[in-house]
Write a protein that holds these residues in place. Structure first.
Motif, PDB file in Angstrom:
ATOM      1  N   UNK A 127      -7.317  -8.215  -9.637  1.00  0.00           N
ATOM      2  CA  UNK A 127      -7.286  -9.583  -9.453  1.00  0.00           C
ATOM      3  C   UNK A 127      -5.672  -9.917  -9.421  1.00  0.00           C
ATOM      4  N   UNK A 128      -5.515 -11.426  -9.191  1.00  0.00           N
ATOM      5  CA  UNK A 128      -4.355 -11.609  -9.009  1.00  0.00           C
ATOM      6  C   UNK A 128      -3.342 -11.644 -10.343  1.00  0.00           C
ATOM      7  N   UNK A 129      -4.023 -11.867 -11.342  1.00  0.00           N
ATOM      8  CA  UNK A 129      -3.357 -11.802 -12.592  1.00  0.00           C
ATOM      9  C   UNK A 129      -2.951 -10.311 -13.003  1.00  0.00           C
ATOM     10  N   UNK A 130      -3.824  -9.520 -12.738  1.00  0.00           N
ATOM     11  CA  UNK A 130      -3.551  -7.843 -12.923  1.00  0.00           C
ATOM     12  C   UNK A 130      -2.398  -7.423 -12.139  1.00  0.00           C
ATOM     13  N   UNK A 131      -2.728  -7.807 -10.798  1.00  0.00           N
ATOM     14  CA  UNK A 131      -1.290  -7.441  -9.790  1.00  0.00           C
ATOM     15  C   UNK A 131      -0.225  -8.165 -10.300  1.00  0.00           C
ATOM     16  N   UNK A 132       0.023  -9.191 -10.896  1.00  0.00           N
ATOM     17  CA  UNK A 132       0.971 -10.065 -11.282  1.00  0.00           C
ATOM     18  C   UNK A 132       1.756  -9.161 -12.556  1.00  0.00           C
TER      19      UNK A 132
END
Length: 293
Positions: free
Chosen positions: A222-227
Motif C-alpha cells: 500500500x502507499x502507507x506501507x511503502x512510505x
C-alpha cells in the motif's frame, strides 16, 4: 525469451533499466541463468526443443544439479523464432548486460526455506538464521567470482533473496573480494500480513543484515506501507516480484502483478521500482499515468 542473451539487448532497445534474473548451480558449480534449481525447461509447452537436444530421464525433464555446464551447452537447447538458444552462464549474461548498459537484479536460488525465511524476520538471532550453510556459500562465491571477473559495476546490480542471512553473507563476502566495496541487496517478501509491528521488524532486520532494498508483492503493499519502509527504514522499495520464467508463465499466476489494473495500483504506491513480466505495458501506463484518474 527470458533468461537468454538476445533478450538483454531487446530490453535495452525498449528502454528497460533493470532485468530480474535467477541463478542456479550446475553439477560442476557453474552459476547459470535459469529460474528453477530443479527441472530444466520445467513447464515449457510452447517451446520447440529439438529431439537431438532433448534427453529426458524417465520422460521427465532432467535436474539441473545433475548436469554440468558442458552438458547444458552441448546437449540442451530450444528454438525460438528460428534461432537456437541455450541457457547462458551468469558470466556470459553479465558480460552482455555490461555491454548494453542494462542493470540486473540477481536472485540467489538455493532450496529457499520460506518458513525459515519468515522466522528469521521475527527471530534473527536464532541459530538457523546465523550459521551459514556450506552449499549456499558455494553459490555466493560463484556469483561473486562472476561479478568480479566481468568487473560488473557495483551500481548496476542488486542481489536478492527471501533469506536475509544469505544476503548478509553475500554482502560481507563481496566486500572481502572487492576491496571493501558495498553491494546492494534486496530482501524478497512473500505475502505476509503487513501490520505496523511487522513493518518495524522488517526495518530492524534489514539494518541487521545490511539490506538496502526490499521487494513487496503488490497484493500486500500500500502507499502507507511503502512510505514507512522508505522514510523510516531508508529502504528502496520494489513492488511485485513476478517469479517464474517464460515457460512457467504460459499459465497465468495470480500474484505476478502483470495485469494493467495491478500495474496501475503498483505505480500509485510511490515505490522506487516495479518488477513485472510486462515492462513495456508498465512503462506505457507510467508515462500516461495520473494518480487521480
Amino acid at each position: 525469451p527470458e533468461g537468454t542473451l538476445p533478450h538483454i539487448q531487446r530490453a535495452a532497445d525498449y528502454g528497460i533499466e533493470w532485468i530480474e534474473l535467477d541463478v542456479a548451480l550446475t553439477a560442476d558449480m557453474v552459476p547459470i541463468v535459469h529460474h528453477s534449481t530443479g527441472k530444466l525447461f520445467a513447464g515449457c509447452k510452447r517451446l520447440h526443443i529439438p529431439s537431438e537436444y532433448r534427453i529426458f530421464d524417465g520422460g521427465k525433464h532432467p535436474s539441473i544439479r545433475t548436469l554440468t555446464f558442458a552438458d547444458l551447452q552441448q546437449r540442451y537447447a530450444f528454438i525460438h523464432l528460428n534461432r537456437t538458444l541455450r541457457i547462458p552462464s551468469l558470466k556470459e549474461y553479465l558480460s552482455e548486460a555490461k555491454k548494453s548498459g542494462v542493470k540486473v537484479q540477481i536472485e540467489l536460488k538455493h532450496d529457499t526455506d520460506y518458513k525459515l525465511a519468515q522466522r528469521c524476520i521475527s527471530e534473527p538471532a536464532a541459530v538457523e538464521c546465523v550459521e551459514p550453510i556450506s552449499e549456499e556459500n558455494v553459490l555466493i562465491a560463484a556469483v561473486i567470482e562472476a561479478l568480479v571477473s566481468v568487473d560488473f559495476p557495483v551500481s548496476n546490480f542488486v542481489v536478492s533473496s527471501f533469506e536475509g542471512p544469505k544476503l548478509q553473507n553475500f554482502r560481507e563476502s563481496f566486500a572481502r573480494a572487492k576491496a571493501g566495496a558495498t553491494a546492494h541487496t534486496a530482501l524478497i517478501l512473500g505475502e505476509p500480513v503487513m501490520t505496523d509491528e511487522y513493518v518495524s521488524q522488517l526495518i530492524d532486520v534489514c539494518r541487521r543484515w545490511g539490506v538496502d532494498n526490499i521487494s513487496v508483492f503488490v497484493s500486500v503493499a500500500s502507499e502507507t506501507i511503502v512510505g514507512k519502509l522508505q522514510k523510516k527504514g531508508g529502504l528502496r522499495v520494489q513492488i511485485g516480484m513476478p517469479g517464474g520464467s517464460f515457460c512457467l508463465h504460459e499459465k497465468k499466476r495470480p500474484y505476478t502483478g502483470d495485469e494493467s489494473n495491478d500495474l496501475r495500483l503498483a505505480l500509485s504506491f510511490g515505490a522506487d521500482a516495479v518488477c513485472t513480466n510486462q515492462p513495456v505495458l508498465a512503462a506505457a501506463i507510467r508515462d500516461g499515468f495520473a494518480p487521480n484518474s
